[in-house]
Write an enzyme that holds these catalytic residues in place. Structure first.
Site, short mmCIF file in Angstrom:
data_model
loop_
_atom_site.label_atom_id
_atom_site.label_comp_id
_atom_site.label_asym_id
_atom_site.label_seq_id
_atom_site.Cartn_x
_atom_site.Cartn_y
_atom_site.Cartn_z
N HIS A 242 39.11 34.38 47.97
CA HIS A 242 39.52 34.83 49.31
C HIS A 242 38.42 34.58 50.36
O HIS A 242 38.49 33.62 51.12
CB HIS A 242 39.88 36.32 49.27
CG HIS A 242 41.01 36.65 48.34
ND1 HIS A 242 42.28 36.17 48.52
CD2 HIS A 242 41.06 37.41 47.21
CE1 HIS A 242 43.08 36.63 47.56
NE2 HIS A 242 42.35 37.38 46.76
C1 BDR Z 1 40.51 40.69 50.57
O1 BDR Z 1 40.45 42.00 50.04
C2 BDR Z 1 39.23 42.21 49.37
O2 BDR Z 1 39.45 42.63 48.07
C3 BDR Z 1 38.50 40.90 49.35
O3 BDR Z 1 37.12 41.07 49.53
C4 BDR Z 1 39.12 40.09 50.46
O4 BDR Z 1 38.43 40.29 51.67
C5 BDR Z 1 41.58 39.89 49.84
O5 BDR Z 1 42.83 40.45 50.06
#
Ligand code: BDR
Ligand code: CA
Length: 310
Positions: A242
């Site tokens: 992500h």
């Molecule tokens: C987002 O949520 C968090 O768990 C991660 O760091 C990322 O920013 C993904 O949905």
């Protein structure tokens, strides 16, 4: 000349990779980290921010602590199941040496943008609470930033914290709505692309072989993140990338395809946190966001691996 960026973050395992990649990229000038609740509580996130800047001698980069909870929403659903109680995969890291900046994150954001008018790219990687507070405090920052490139939301892909919602937007949908309706340029790197970017065990072998502080930290913290992806998605050791994808976008936007559409956020009810792209401008009442919809996944993983290993 390098691009001035200010990272707002909830480190966090994937945030850690993103921050380390940004710090190791000469094309990017990291002006500071501001931290927010999300993957763990805001105190842990702030300590992790300090640990990350100290890891490879970037102690001069300020880290400012921000919001401990959302603007309006009453419940706080921290992502400790994904990132560990400490946000570092339950590795119980040693305390950082340095001190946090005394300024609250929202003020730090406002002051930094005003110090470099037209030059700062805001890079939110967590819930958007600090950015919402900064906009509320000083609405003029909208015309003073270069752009906002954030990880969050989803237009076509399913959610990752509810059937519809992406976690960062879900944690503070009211703040996200402020960000998407403000009069500034926003690029949304959401689940539509980040769930297509898979890091596989063979990629990790390459990453860990570098044996430098960044790759070693990732080697320690990532098993917790892999376990979650195994249990939840059955990915057999692979995981979605992500937050680091935002850094890849800043360095190589040609690896992504995007559409332009105004984005709205559902703030109440069962669909809370859902981001809606008004692709045909039927509501038409706000600026378009640049929404990433497809990606050269292999090249993104190669780029981010290269940065950590060289
Ligand atoms: C987002 O949520 C968090 O768990 C991660 O760091 C990322 O920013 C993904 O949905
Ligand atoms: Ca994050």
């Amino acid at each position: 000349m390098s691009q001035k960026i200010l990272i707002d973050t909830d480190p966090g395992i994937d945030d850690s990779w993103a921050i380390l990649a940004a710090l190791r990229s000469p094309e990017l000038d990291v002006l500071g980290l501001t931290t927010v609740f999300g993957n763990t509580d805001v105190d842990n996130c702030a300590l992790n921010g300090l640990r990350l800047v100290e890891l490879e001698g970037n102690d001069h980069i300020p880290v400012a602590r921000g919001a401990g909870g959302p603007l309006v929403r009453s419940s706080l659903d921290l992502g400790t199941m994904v990132h560990g109680l400490d946000g570092m995969g339950n590795t119980n890291p040693s305390p950082p040496k340095g001190e946090l900046d005394p300024m609250p994150a929202a003020q730090f954001i406002v002051d930094t943008i005003k110090k470099y008018p037209g030059e700062v790219t805001l890079v939110p990687l967590g819930p958007l609470t600090n950015i919402g507070l900064a906009l509320h405090q000083a609405p003029e920052i909208a015309s003073l930033v270069e752009e906002v490139v954030l990880m969050g939301g989803s237009v076509f892909a399913p959610g990752n914290i509810s059937p519809l919602a992406e976690a960062n937007v879900f944690h503070d949908p009211h703040a996200a709505e402020l960000v998407f309706r403000a009069d500034w340029d926003v690029t949304m790197i959401g689940l539509d692309v980040t769930t297509k970017i898979l890091v596989r065990p063979a990629d990790l072998d390459l990453l860990y072989a570098a044996n430098n502080p960044a790759s070693q930290l990732l080697r320690e913290i990532q098993p917790c993140y892999q376990d979650f992806h195994d249990q939840f998605y059955g990915l057999a050791g692979a995981f979605h990338l992500h937050d680091p994808s935002v850094i890849a976008y800043l360095l190589a936007p040609e690896l992504f395809s995007c559409i332009q559409a105004p984005v709205h956020v559902v703030t109440e009810g069962r669909c809370e946190g859902k981001t809606i792209a008004d692709i045909h401008r039927i509501w038409g009442e706000r600026n378009s966001t640049t929404v990433a919809t497809s990606v050269d996944s292999k090249s993104v993983v190669e780029l981010l691996t290269y940065i950590i290993t060289h």
